[in-house]
Design a protein around this motif. Structure first.
Motif: not given
Length: 309
Positions: A43-50, A66-75
């Motif tokens: 669902g909508p996550d506000g551009k945050v994955d973790l 605190r770290w905002l984690v952004s996941c990008k899986h382009y493999a």
């Protein structure tokens, strides 16, 4: 690269596994020691994955970051992550009350995104952006057993190939030790290996009076000279200890040893040393052959065939 990130399903797949890369990120960061604050969700996550936290301890104070984690899986496409894929980073940090930005990518950053991340600093002047790309992730995963357990779950095919090509001894004995150099004490199971040297007392080449293990080169020369000066022993051949760590060669060497005992006269001490060698190297041969060892065995087999001709 050892780990194939294409083993993790694409993030835009519709098979129910589209969250796998984010789950992998969660397990990886938890393994590194980060505390998971916000788990992956759909669902909508506000551009945050973790969102994860780490603590810094000083002499009198402790700070939480605190770290905002952004996941990008382009493999699966092979494209890099660009600044157009990571928009409004500072605004996202404020929105989610985070101190820093962390990219978690299965490929690399583009130069534009790398420059942006390198320019990001918090108000107190500390860098507050970082990236785990596919090479850094692999490096951390393969450094110890805990990381390798995660690798085996998310990269089963790659990890199986890795374990074959990077063998470790099977856990057979409760107390498992290595064959060590009798001069410097170094383990001879390392890639450079060592030698098993056979000595005789006198001119009879069918007599094996003593066996010693040593590193190649200086240690071997020191021990050879010592036994020659003190006991009058002469060299009567040697074998590479690395050959005893290759499954097929271990069997061949064991058969040869049994046959040699019919021809050569081994002293009890020499037999004890050979038995120790076979016992200590057995955990290394209860496994598959690496590609290099297959070539090593084939080369030796061809050499033996040529000698017979």
């Amino acid at each position: 690269m050892i780990l194939d990130f294409k083993e993790i399903p694409e993030a835009n797949s519709k098979n129910g596994l589209q969250d796998t890369f984010e789950l992998f990120a969660r397990d990886f960061l938890e393994y590194l020691g980060y505390k998971i604050i916000t788990d992956p969700n759909r669902g909508p996550d506000g551009k945050v994955d973790l969102i994860v936290e780490e603590k810094y301890k000083g002499i009198a104070t402790e700070m939480t970051f605190r770290w905002l984690v952004s996941c990008k899986h382009y493999a699966h496409t092979g494209k890099s992550v660009s600044d157009s894929n990571e928009i409004n980073i500072q605004e996202r940090l404020i929105q989610h009350n985070c101190d820093g930005f962390m990219g978690f990518y299965s490929t690399l950053c583009s130069s534009s995104l790398a420059n942006l991340i390198n320019s990001m600093y918090s108000p107190n002047g500390k860098k507050n952006a970082m990236v785990y790309d596919h090479e850094k992730i692999e490096q951390f995963l393969l450094r110890n057993q805990e990381g390798q357990k995660i690798a085996s779950r998310f990269f089963p095919q790659s990890y199986q190939r890795y374990t074959i090509e990077h063998p470790t001894p099977a856990e057979i004995f409760e107390f498992q030790d290595s064959i060590r150099c009798e001069c410097c004490g170094k383990s001879l199971m390392e890639p450079q290996g060592g030698v098993c040297c056979f000595l005789r007392d006198g001119e009879d080449e069918n007599c094996i009076d003593y066996v010693y293990f040593s590193c190649k080169g200086m240690c071997d020369r020191k021990l050879g000279n010592l036994y020659k000066m003190q006991y009058g022993f002469q060299e009567n051949g040697w074998e590479e200890i690395s050959d005893f760590c290759v499954p097929q060669l271990w069997i061949s060497n064991l058969s040869s040893f049994h046959y040699d005992m019919k021809i050569h006269r081994y002293s009890e001490k020499a037999i004890d040393k050979m038995n120790m060698l076979f016992e200590k190297t057995f955990p290394w041969v209860a496994r598959h052959l690496t590609t290099k060892e297959k070539e090593q065995y084939n080369d030796l087999f061809i050499h033996q065939i040529l000698q017979l001709k």
